[in-house]
Design an enzyme around this catalytic site. Structure first.
Site, PDB file in Angstrom:
ATOM      1  N   SER A 183       1.012  -1.542   0.521  1.00 55.52           N
ATOM      2  CA  SER A 183       0.362  -0.068  -0.009  1.00 55.52           C
ATOM      3  C   SER A 183       0.618   1.603   0.445  1.00 55.52           C
ATOM      4  CB  SER A 183      -1.147   0.251   1.027  1.00 55.52           C
ATOM      5  OG  SER A 183      -0.453  -0.180   2.627  1.00 55.52           O
ATOM      6  N   HIS A 215      -1.776  -9.111   2.079  1.00 54.85           N
ATOM      7  CA  HIS A 215      -1.466  -7.651   2.266  1.00 54.85           C
ATOM      8  C   HIS A 215      -2.999  -7.395   3.208  1.00 54.85           C
ATOM      9  CE1 HIS A 215      -0.084  -3.678   3.547  1.00 54.85           C
ATOM     10  NE2 HIS A 215      -0.449  -3.075   2.416  1.00 54.85           N
ATOM     11  N   HIS A 230       5.749 -13.172   7.928  1.00 55.13           N
ATOM     12  CA  HIS A 230       5.662 -11.114   6.828  1.00 55.13           C
ATOM     13  C   HIS A 230       7.114 -11.503   5.977  1.00 55.13           C
ATOM     14  CE1 HIS A 230       6.437  -6.688   6.954  1.00 55.13           C
ATOM     15  NE2 HIS A 230       5.290  -7.024   7.962  1.00 55.13           N
ATOM     16  N   ARG A 271       2.445  -4.191  16.825  1.00 51.86           N
ATOM     17  CA  ARG A 271       0.860  -4.304  16.286  1.00 51.86           C
ATOM     18  C   ARG A 271      -0.043  -5.531  16.795  1.00 51.86           C
ATOM     19  NH1 ARG A 271       1.554  -2.764  10.379  1.00 51.86           N
ATOM     20  NH2 ARG A 271       2.484  -5.027  10.232  1.00 51.86           N
ATOM     21  N   ASP A 282      -2.516  -8.147  11.922  1.00 49.35           N
ATOM     22  CA  ASP A 282      -4.208  -8.800  11.066  1.00 49.35           C
ATOM     23  C   ASP A 282      -4.708 -10.390  11.845  1.00 49.35           C
ATOM     24  OD1 ASP A 282      -3.491  -6.899   9.208  1.00 49.35           O
ATOM     25  OD2 ASP A 282      -2.685  -8.085   7.846  1.00 49.35           O
TER      26      ASP A 282
HETATM   27  N1  AMX Z   1       0.995 -19.501   6.131  1.00 55.47           N
HETATM   28  C1  AMX Z   1       1.390 -20.634   4.776  1.00 55.47           C
HETATM   29  N2  AMX Z   1       3.101 -20.913   4.187  1.00 55.47           N
HETATM   30  C2  AMX Z   1       3.514 -19.252   4.477  1.00 55.47           C
HETATM   31  C3  AMX Z   1       2.683 -18.538   5.435  1.00 55.47           C
HETATM   32  C4  AMX Z   1       1.436 -18.923   6.261  1.00 55.47           C
HETATM   33  N3  AMX Z   1       0.841 -17.598   6.981  1.00 55.47           N
HETATM   34  N4  AMX Z   1       3.820 -17.452   5.474  1.00 55.47           N
HETATM   35  C5  AMX Z   1       4.816 -17.670   4.592  1.00 55.47           C
HETATM   36  N5  AMX Z   1       4.344 -19.267   3.912  1.00 55.47           N
HETATM   37  C6  AMX Z   1       5.118 -19.114   2.762  1.00 55.47           C
HETATM   38  C7  AMX Z   1       5.425 -18.444   1.632  1.00 55.47           C
HETATM   39  O1  AMX Z   1       3.937 -18.852   1.134  1.00 55.47           O
HETATM   40  C8  AMX Z   1       6.025 -19.629   0.327  1.00 55.47           C
HETATM   41  O2  AMX Z   1       5.592 -19.661   0.400  1.00 55.47           O
HETATM   42  P1  AMX Z   1       6.444 -20.570  -1.120  1.00 55.47           P
HETATM   43  O3  AMX Z   1       8.092 -20.663  -1.093  1.00 55.47           O
HETATM   44  O4  AMX Z   1       5.331 -22.074  -1.919  1.00 55.47           O
HETATM   45  O5  AMX Z   1       6.626 -19.355  -2.227  1.00 55.47           O
HETATM   46  C9  AMX Z   1       7.641 -19.838   1.820  1.00 55.47           C
HETATM   47  O6  AMX Z   1       6.630 -19.563   3.047  1.00 55.47           O
HETATM   48  C10 AMX Z   1       8.714 -18.168   1.913  1.00 55.47           C
HETATM   49  O7  AMX Z   1       7.423 -17.027   2.741  1.00 55.47           O
HETATM   50  P2  AMX Z   1       8.383 -15.952   3.340  1.00 55.47           P
HETATM   51  O8  AMX Z   1       9.447 -15.325   2.940  1.00 55.47           O
HETATM   52  O9  AMX Z   1       8.168 -15.966   4.574  1.00 55.47           O
HETATM   53  O10 AMX Z   1       7.152 -14.833   3.108  1.00 55.47           O
HETATM   54  P3  AMX Z   1       6.928 -13.723   1.595  1.00 55.47           P
HETATM   55  O11 AMX Z   1       7.928 -12.375   2.265  1.00 55.47           O
HETATM   56  O12 AMX Z   1       6.982 -14.401   0.591  1.00 55.47           O
HETATM   57  O13 AMX Z   1       5.355 -13.106   2.307  1.00 55.47           O
HETATM   58  C11 AMX Z   1       3.331 -13.262   3.574  1.00 55.47           C
HETATM   59  C12 AMX Z   1       4.734 -12.947   3.185  1.00 55.47           C
HETATM   60  C13 AMX Z   1       2.733 -12.232   4.485  1.00 55.47           C
HETATM   61  C14 AMX Z   1       3.377 -12.807   2.393  1.00 55.47           C
HETATM   62  C15 AMX Z   1       3.131 -14.504   4.588  1.00 55.47           C
HETATM   63  O14 AMX Z   1       3.727 -14.348   5.448  1.00 55.47           O
HETATM   64  C16 AMX Z   1       1.410 -14.343   4.141  1.00 55.47           C
HETATM   65  O15 AMX Z   1       1.248 -14.897   3.142  1.00 55.47           O
HETATM   66  N6  AMX Z   1       0.896 -14.571   5.020  1.00 55.47           N
HETATM   67  C17 AMX Z   1      -0.570 -14.820   5.229  1.00 55.47           C
HETATM   68  C18 AMX Z   1      -1.357 -13.953   4.707  1.00 55.47           C
HETATM   69  C19 AMX Z   1      -0.967 -12.175   5.862  1.00 55.47           C
HETATM   70  O16 AMX Z   1      -0.891 -12.504   6.689  1.00 55.47           O
HETATM   71  N7  AMX Z   1      -0.716 -11.839   5.185  1.00 55.47           N
HETATM   72  C20 AMX Z   1      -0.269  -9.914   5.999  1.00 55.47           C
HETATM   73  C21 AMX Z   1       1.098  -9.157   6.053  1.00 55.47           C
HETATM   74  C22 AMX Z   1       0.825  -8.181   7.060  1.00 55.47           C
HETATM   75  C23 AMX Z   1       0.247  -6.925   6.255  1.00 55.47           C
HETATM   76  O17 AMX Z   1       0.644  -6.619   5.299  1.00 55.47           O
HETATM   77  N8  AMX Z   1      -0.815  -6.268   6.786  1.00 55.47           N
END
Ligand code: AMX
Length: 437
Positions: A240, A270, A316, A325, A371
């Site tokens: 964002s 996000h 994250h 938070r 979140d």
């Molecule tokens: N559940 C399952 N798998 C997860 C995970 C979770 N909560 N968090 C990360 N992973 C997986 C990723 O999907 C990725 O898988 P891949 O290799 O098959 O693509 C692997 O772990 C490595 O990811 P990462 O480097 O740890 O995270 P990232 O920087 O790629 O992504 C985020 C970060 C937030 C998108 C991810 O942790 C996620 O999808 N979390 C769940 C959604 C969420 O809570 N989003 C809100 C974040 C805060 C915000 O912006 N408001």
């Protein structure tokens, strides 16, 4: 000193500092970029500037150098309240200084004066299907406000790029003043038979938002003050903030820029994660037959992971510890709703999910983010329309990204235009590239 004068007093010193950094150190390396980062969302590449906040992977966010506990302690409160006022965090983000009580009163009053939402904006929202996702309505509502952009008027009239911060500031103040009304209007229209509640001019920004949403419990006003502070900013690279900054770099006005940023916030990886968390928890409860689920949650977590989905609210891109938070919201719950059933579910998940994510071995951060916690508190106060949660996040996030936009123009930051490569081009380059030391 009035807010705008305070900002003006900061401009020249900061511009001089930036100019001299570029002059003396402009050709020094900040970051290397390896091939996997080009494909991997540019994680960790240091290539942009954001003055309002900085994220430490272990410690969490600092707003202009102040941690969340420090902000909660030092920012002014409403009379009789204990939670920090969003007006105060805006003052801090914009000027870099902690505000006095008078400073926040001035901002409340300024926003109150600018808060009337033109009729055509409300009519425009009325033309949308009430069940259109609230984030879509919110983004459209912001765009509709664009008609009155002073930035556009001044730009078309001819203005130096170094003076653009001034009309940007004016638009930002008007936009922030009107956001709670637009958000509450969408909420009442979608979920409460369009029975709208007029603003209360005696209330501060956050409390007035709570009032216009129609939540009766007075504690909710305190919650919203805290909520709007906690979600306001998370440095510059998140979707964002980066989108708002990127669109603004084309000299698009604050309305275009924020609307674009909100479309990014609406993604489930996000900001939309807050609605997904609630949906996931409720599905879990249903699956386990109601009540506070026990360690059987482990199986449900594995089902989610084995189904190729993420556990929302965990992980994250930058943080490597429990999000402060999350901790601040947990403390709020321990104080105001310690026996709430959903809060207990969230607390149990805090024990259950991280070891599972560690065992799965993919997520770099197994800990909860902001979140994972926000939705259950909303449900407690009767706001159980999950699809609306990201709009709450958006109203708060506007404080940070719009402060950033004012500074982008004040510092004369350039049109953003990184270089992209095709896979064919990368293949042709790799033989000669050196591995990172
Ligand atoms: N559940 C399952 N798998 C997860 C995970 C979770 N909560 N968090 C990360 N992973 C997986 C990723 O999907 C990725 O898988 P891949 O290799 O098959 O693509 C692997 O772990 C490595 O990811 P990462 O480097 O740890 O995270 P990232 O920087 O790629 O992504 C985020 C970060 C937030 C998108 C991810 O942790 C996620 O999808 N979390 C769940 C959604 C969420 O809570 N989003 C809100 C974040 C805060 C915000 O912006 N408001």
């Amino acid at each position: 000193m009035p807010l705008k004068d305070k900002l003006i007093s900061k401009l020249d010193p900061m511009r001089k500092e930036v100019k001299s950094i570029i002059k003396e150190h402009g050709n020094k390396l900040l970051s290397d970029v390896v091939v996997s980062q080009a494909y991997g969302g540019m994680r960790g590449v240091k290539c942009m500037v954001c003055e309002t906040s900085e994220l430490d992977p272990e410690e969490g966010i600092r707003f202009r150098g102040f941690s969340i506990p420090e902000c909660c302690e030092k920012l002014p409160k409403a009379p009789g309240g204990v939670q920090p006022l969003p007006e105060g965090i805006f003052h801090l983000l914009l000027t870099g200084d902690l505000p006095t009580e008078d400073d926040v009163k001035e901002i409340t009053e300024e926003w109150r004066k600018r808060s009337a939402v033109p009729d055509y904006v409300l009519k425009g929202i009325d033309a949308l299907p009430p069940d259109l996702h609230p984030m879509t309505q919110f983004s459209i509502g912001i765009l509709l406000l664009q008609k009155e952009s002073i930035f556009v008027e001044k730009y078309q009239g001819g203005i130096s790029k170094y003076d653009l911060w001034d009309p940007m500031y004016e638009d930002v103040m008007t936009l922030l003043a009107r956001l709670p009304r637009i958000a509450a209007y969408i909420y009442r229209r979608a979920y409460h038979d369009n029975k709208q509640i007029d603003p209360d001019p005696k209330l501060d920004w956050g409390a007035n938002f709570a009032h216009m949403m129609g939540v009766k419990n007075p504690q909710y006003k305190e919650l919203m003050r805290l909520y709007l502070v906690l979600h306001c900013d998370h440095e510059g690279g998140n979707v964002s903030a980066h989108t708002t900054h990127l669109v603004g770099s084309a000299f698009s006005d604050a309305f275009y820029s924020l609307s674009a940023g909100m479309n990014g916030l609406a993604g489930p990886l996000h900001g939309l994660a807050n609605q997904e968390v609630l949906r996931w928890i409720m599905q879990l409860k249903e699956k386990l037959g109601g009540g506070v689920p026990t360690k059987e949650q482990e199986k449900a977590c594995w089902d989610t992971l084995n189904g190729g989905q993420v556990i929302p609210g965990y992980g994250h891109a930058v943080l490597r510890k429990t999000d402060p938070r999350y901790v601040a919201q947990r403390e709020f719950c321990l104080k105001y709703l310690p026996d709430d059933e959903l809060f207990k579910v969230v607390s149990l998940l805090y024990d259950v999910v991280p070891p599972i994510l560690v065992k799965q071995g993919k997520a770099k951060n197994p800990w909860p983010n902001v979140d994972a916690h926000s939705g259950v508190i909303q449900v407690y106060y009767g706001v159980d329309e999950y699809d609306f949660y990201t709009v709450l996040f958006g109203v708060s996030r506007a404080l940070g990204v719009l402060s950033g936009l004012v500074w982008d123009r004040a510092l004369g930051l350039s049109l953003e235009r990184p270089k992209s490569l095709t896979t064919k081009r990368i293949k042709s380059m790799v033989a000669d590239l050196k591995p990172k030391a």
